[in-house]
Enzyme design. Structure first.
Site, short mmCIF file in Angstrom:
data_model
loop_
_atom_site.label_atom_id
_atom_site.label_comp_id
_atom_site.label_asym_id
_atom_site.label_seq_id
_atom_site.Cartn_x
_atom_site.Cartn_y
_atom_site.Cartn_z
N GLU A 1 -79.84 57.58 61.32
CA GLU A 1 -78.73 58.31 62.29
C GLU A 1 -77.38 58.23 61.83
OE1 GLU A 1 -79.75 57.50 66.22
OE2 GLU A 1 -81.54 56.53 65.67
N TYR B 1 -81.85 42.69 72.05
CA TYR B 1 -81.16 41.61 72.16
C TYR B 1 -80.10 41.83 70.76
CZ TYR B 1 -83.82 39.53 75.96
OH TYR B 1 -84.46 39.61 76.99
N HIS C 1 -74.72 45.40 72.83
CA HIS C 1 -74.31 46.94 72.59
C HIS C 1 -73.93 47.05 74.19
CE1 HIS C 1 -78.50 46.44 74.25
NE2 HIS C 1 -78.14 47.43 74.98
N VAL C 2 -72.73 48.11 74.24
CA VAL C 2 -72.10 48.40 75.34
C VAL C 2 -72.39 50.00 75.74
CG1 VAL C 2 -69.91 48.67 76.60
CG2 VAL C 2 -70.25 46.72 75.03
N HIS C 3 -72.63 50.31 76.97
CA HIS C 3 -72.84 51.69 77.19
C HIS C 3 -71.60 52.50 78.03
CE1 HIS C 3 -77.31 50.77 77.67
NE2 HIS C 3 -76.96 49.41 77.93
#
Length: 320
Positions: free
Chosen positions: A168, A257, A260-262
């Protein structure tokens, strides 16, 4: 989001990783045989199916298929209506009429997520379940939750593949490469990137070993501030969305786990934004500034499905 939640958990889906596009000679749903409808939502126009497909081995493989109607696009819909598509009258009363409209194939796509081979955990994940609230104290985390996490074989290799540019890499929209305070920003596969109204990106931190909110201390403030400030700047430059139009949050419990941030558009009703799961990044930073051990001692509330093993662990110790 189109494949295994172990390869790409941002199905988060509790999500959810595709990697780079692959060329395959066989259809991903060859010989699909329906076993059960796991869950469906008329409001969200999505259905979750469990079936068997003909795999590379002689034995059929368990497969989870998620069928979801793609969002409307204003330009395409405008062009469709101007072409007078076939319609069938269903109801007419005074000024109100209801028709069934038949769009051309190009405007009738169904987003299809395939998880194959699906484990029992995948199947249970999408099965409709009763939910129970857990009020997890800091001591509960150390005594129940952390040992449970450490005993599991959760694979996050797909996360490392992204961070190491093995998968990616062409989808990364921004990166701070600092190994301690850096992150990458990448579109979530729940977003088709065709309309900013449904904007959904994920910031994945470079440092490893930060599992969740519970691990965060004042040592991580530079990382969190970088994600907040640089993430907003990157989205403003690319999509024209100011920070006051973004919902920026972390999940607890997270779907995987690795911290990460949305980042989602404030007007988008994204999954996982319920009050018992989403923690705004602004608030997280302020809480740690006020008390560096805030997330080690704070009681955190979240919901667990009836069949989840962690819920059973809490019941064993009389906490639920």
């Amino acid at each position: 989001m189109a494949q295994s939640s172990e390869k790409r958990k941002r199905q988060d889906v509790d999500g959810g990783g595709l990697g780079d596009p692959e060329v395959s000679d066989s259809h991903p749903l060859a010989g699909f045989r329906l076993q059960a409808v796991l869950k469906e939502s008329a409001r969200d126009k999505v259905i979750f199916l469990h079936g068997k497909v003909d795999g590379d081995s002689q034995e059929p493989q368990d497969t989870v298929v998620i069928l979801e109607r793609v969002p409307f696009q204003a330009d395409a819909v405008s062009g469709l209506l101007s072409q007078r598509p076939p319609v069938t009258l269903q109801l007419k009363n005074d000024i109100y009429s209801v028709y069934h409209l038949t769009p051309p194939p190009a405007l009738n796509e169904i987003k299809t997520t395939v998880i194959c081979p699906a484990t029992e955990k995948h199947i249970k994940k999408y099965l409709r379940q009763d939910l129970f609230l857990i009020h997890e104290t800091g001591e509960d985390y150390k005594a129940v939750t952390l040992p449970f996490i450490e005993a599991q074989s959760f694979s996050i290799q797909w996360v490392y593949n992204i961070l190491e540019k093995k998968a990616e890499a062409d989808r990364i929209e921004y990166e701070n490469p600092d190994p301690e305070h850096g992150f990458i920003l990448i579109p979530d596969f729940k977003w088709n990137q065709k309309q900013v109204e449904d904007l959904y990106l994920i910031a994945i931190c470079h440092p490893r070993g930060i599992k969740s909110l519970r691990d965060l201390t004042s040592d991580h403030l530079p990382l969190l501030r970088n994600i907040l400030i640089e993430g907003q700047d990157a989205i403003l430059k690319r999509y024209g969305f100011h920070g006051n139009k973004l919902r920026i949050y972390l999940h607890y419990q997270p779907s995987y786990y690795h911290l990460h941030v949305h980042f989602t558009a404030l007007g988008h009703d994204a999954p996982g934004i319920s009050v018992e799961r989403a923690h705004l990044l602004h608030d997280v930073i302020q809480n740690i500034e006020s008390d560096p051990r805030y997330y080690q001692i704070r009681t955190l509330t979240y919901a667990l499905r009836a069949d989840e093993a962690l819920l059973a662990k809490f019941r064993e110790v009389g906490k639920c």
